[in-house]
Design a protein around this motif. Structure first.
Motif, PDB file in Angstrom:
ATOM      1  N   ASP A 138       0.830  -1.196   0.000  1.00 28.27           N
ATOM      2  CA  ASP A 138       0.000   0.000   0.000  1.00 28.27           C
ATOM      3  C   ASP A 138       0.870   1.254   0.000  1.00 28.27           C
ATOM      4  O   ASP A 138       2.063   1.217   0.283  1.00 28.27           O
ATOM      5  CB  ASP A 138      -0.900   0.010   1.237  1.00 28.27           C
ATOM      6  N   TYR A 139       0.236   2.370  -0.317  1.00 24.40           N
ATOM      7  CA  TYR A 139       0.918   3.661  -0.221  1.00 24.40           C
ATOM      8  C   TYR A 139       1.087   4.061   1.242  1.00 24.40           C
ATOM      9  O   TYR A 139       0.449   3.510   2.144  1.00 24.40           O
ATOM     10  CB  TYR A 139       0.099   4.746  -0.925  1.00 24.40           C
ATOM     11  N   THR A 140       1.937   5.050   1.460  1.00 22.82           N
ATOM     12  CA  THR A 140       2.023   5.694   2.767  1.00 22.82           C
ATOM     13  C   THR A 140       1.032   6.852   2.751  1.00 22.82           C
ATOM     14  O   THR A 140       1.230   7.855   2.058  1.00 22.82           O
ATOM     15  CB  THR A 140       3.442   6.227   3.033  1.00 22.82           C
ATOM     16  N   TRP A 141      -0.066   6.690   3.473  1.00 21.28           N
ATOM     17  CA  TRP A 141      -1.131   7.690   3.429  1.00 21.28           C
ATOM     18  C   TRP A 141      -0.915   8.782   4.469  1.00 21.28           C
ATOM     19  O   TRP A 141      -0.617   8.505   5.628  1.00 21.28           O
ATOM     20  CB  TRP A 141      -2.484   7.025   3.645  1.00 21.28           C
ATOM     21  N   GLU A 142      -1.071  10.034   4.031  1.00 17.34           N
ATOM     22  CA  GLU A 142      -0.928  11.192   4.918  1.00 17.34           C
ATOM     23  C   GLU A 142      -2.200  12.020   4.869  1.00 17.34           C
ATOM     24  O   GLU A 142      -2.920  12.050   3.866  1.00 17.34           O
ATOM     25  CB  GLU A 142       0.273  12.047   4.474  1.00 17.34           C
ATOM     26  N   ASP A 143      -2.466  12.710   5.986  1.00 15.68           N
ATOM     27  CA  ASP A 143      -3.676  13.533   6.069  1.00 15.68           C
ATOM     28  C   ASP A 143      -3.602  14.698   5.078  1.00 15.68           C
ATOM     29  O   ASP A 143      -2.609  15.426   5.023  1.00 15.68           O
ATOM     30  CB  ASP A 143      -3.842  14.066   7.493  1.00 15.68           C
ATOM     31  N   TYR A 144      -4.663  14.853   4.287  1.00 14.62           N
ATOM     32  CA  TYR A 144      -4.714  15.912   3.278  1.00 14.62           C
ATOM     33  C   TYR A 144      -5.721  16.998   3.645  1.00 14.62           C
ATOM     34  O   TYR A 144      -5.799  18.028   2.980  1.00 14.62           O
ATOM     35  CB  TYR A 144      -5.071  15.290   1.919  1.00 14.62           C
ATOM     36  N   GLY A 145      -6.498  16.745   4.698  1.00 14.87           N
ATOM     37  CA  GLY A 145      -7.506  17.716   5.115  1.00 14.87           C
ATOM     38  C   GLY A 145      -8.910  17.159   4.936  1.00 14.87           C
ATOM     39  O   GLY A 145      -9.111  15.985   4.635  1.00 14.87           O
ATOM     40  N   THR A 146      -9.896  18.036   5.113  1.00 17.93           N
ATOM     41  CA  THR A 146     -11.299  17.655   4.991  1.00 17.93           C
ATOM     42  C   THR A 146     -11.949  18.428   3.858  1.00 17.93           C
ATOM     43  O   THR A 146     -11.887  19.654   3.818  1.00 17.93           O
ATOM     44  CB  THR A 146     -12.070  17.909   6.302  1.00 17.93           C
ATOM     45  N   GLY A 147     -12.548  17.699   2.943  1.00 19.69           N
ATOM     46  CA  GLY A 147     -13.272  18.316   1.832  1.00 19.69           C
ATOM     47  C   GLY A 147     -14.760  18.079   1.988  1.00 19.69           C
ATOM     48  O   GLY A 147     -15.257  17.818   3.094  1.00 19.69           O
ATOM     49  N   ALA A 165      -1.487   9.965  -0.890  1.00 17.44           N
ATOM     50  CA  ALA A 165      -0.315   9.085  -0.847  1.00 17.44           C
ATOM     51  C   ALA A 165       0.965   9.903  -0.908  1.00 17.44           C
ATOM     52  O   ALA A 165       1.057  10.878  -1.654  1.00 17.44           O
ATOM     53  CB  ALA A 165      -0.363   8.095  -2.000  1.00 17.44           C
ATOM     54  N   LYS A 166       1.941   9.477  -0.123  1.00 17.72           N
ATOM     55  CA  LYS A 166       3.235  10.145  -0.130  1.00 17.72           C
ATOM     56  C   LYS A 166       3.983   9.863  -1.429  1.00 17.72           C
ATOM     57  O   LYS A 166       4.737  10.706  -1.918  1.00 17.72           O
ATOM     58  CB  LYS A 166       4.055   9.658   1.071  1.00 17.72           C
TER      59      LYS A 166
END
Length: 254
Positions: A138-147, A165-166
């Motif tokens: 899997d990718y390394t998932w990082e918080d991108y915010g709330t849409g 994904a990083k």
């Protein structure tokens, strides 16, 4: 005469019951246990594993044998791309189980399968001679915010947490339509085109056809708003059929 017939029938019935009781008392001989050959089998604690790029990209397989009286070699057969494991496993006399290290190199964001088996002439008939692993990098998932996610199909709109994904321009929407069912997709490097969206379960089940899956026909971008021309699919006759069509699902990025 009727009494004689009744007595005769009663004697037959008692005889049948006695025969049944006796037959139940007959001891069945157990199936013969093989004593020749290596008698090897394979097993693992888990066959479905997910890794991220920072993990050690390896896992273990247990190879065991029923007959451990003498030293022996067990051969392994493998089917799957990107996996490395030994072709043979050597056992010393008295040794029953060996752990085999399997390493892999598959593209990030993909899932691959590996089937490992023991040749029939070396296998143990009362255990598994083959095992299939499903491995996801899997990718390394990082918080991108709330849409904001707006569903035309369900007639609702809600704040939607977004992860990015990083390693790629890929996005994940956790618990989007239903809790426990994320939606993931990949955009082009400039973010203007939809590159990848696998058929994904929404978690919503139609009362007649079961699980509904999303697969977009196309995507348009207007500023930070992604508009997906969506299809709602269900499983029909071993494949997918369109149940819902002509609707849009919209994601406004932060």
């Amino acid at each position: 005469m009727k009494v004689i017939n009744q007595l005769f029938f009663l004697s037959l019935l008692i005889g049948a019951l006695a025969f049944t009781a006796c037959s139940e008392d007959i001891e069945r001989e157990p199936s013969p246990v093989p004593t020749e050959g290596v008698q090897a089998y394979v097993y693992a604690e888990s066959t479905s594993l997910t890794f991220v790029p920072t993990d050690a990209l390896s896992f273990t397989l247990n190879v065991a044998r029923q007959n451990a009286q003498e030293a022996a070699t067990v051969h392994l057969q493998a089917e799957g791309e990107g996996f490395t494991l030994p072709e043979t496993v050597d056992f010393a006399a008295g040794e029953n189980v060996k752990q085999v290290l399997i390493t892999f190199d598959i593209p990030i964001g993909t899932t691959s399968t590996l089937k490992v088996s023991v040749p029939e002439e070396e296998s143990y008939v009362y255990a598994n001679s083959e095992i299939t692993f499903t491995i996801t990098l899997d990718y390394t998932w990082e918080d991108y915010g709330t849409g904001t996610y707006t569903s035309m199909l369900f007639g609702q709109s809600w704040p939607q947490p977004i992860m990015k994904a990083k390693e790629a321009n890929a996005y994940k929407l956790p618990d989007c339509i239903t809790v426990g069912y994320p939606i993931t997709f990949t955009l082009s490097d400039d973010g203007q085109e939809l590159v990848a969206w696998d058929i994904q379960a929404t978690g919503y089940e139609d009362s007649s056809y079961g699980m509904v899956y999303f697969l977009p026909e196309s995507m348009q971008r207007d500023g930070n708003v992604l508009i997906f021309a969506m299809q709602g699919l269900v499983v029909l006759d071993g494949g997918y059929g369109i149940l819902y069509n002509g609707f849009s699902e919209t994601l406004e990025l932060p």
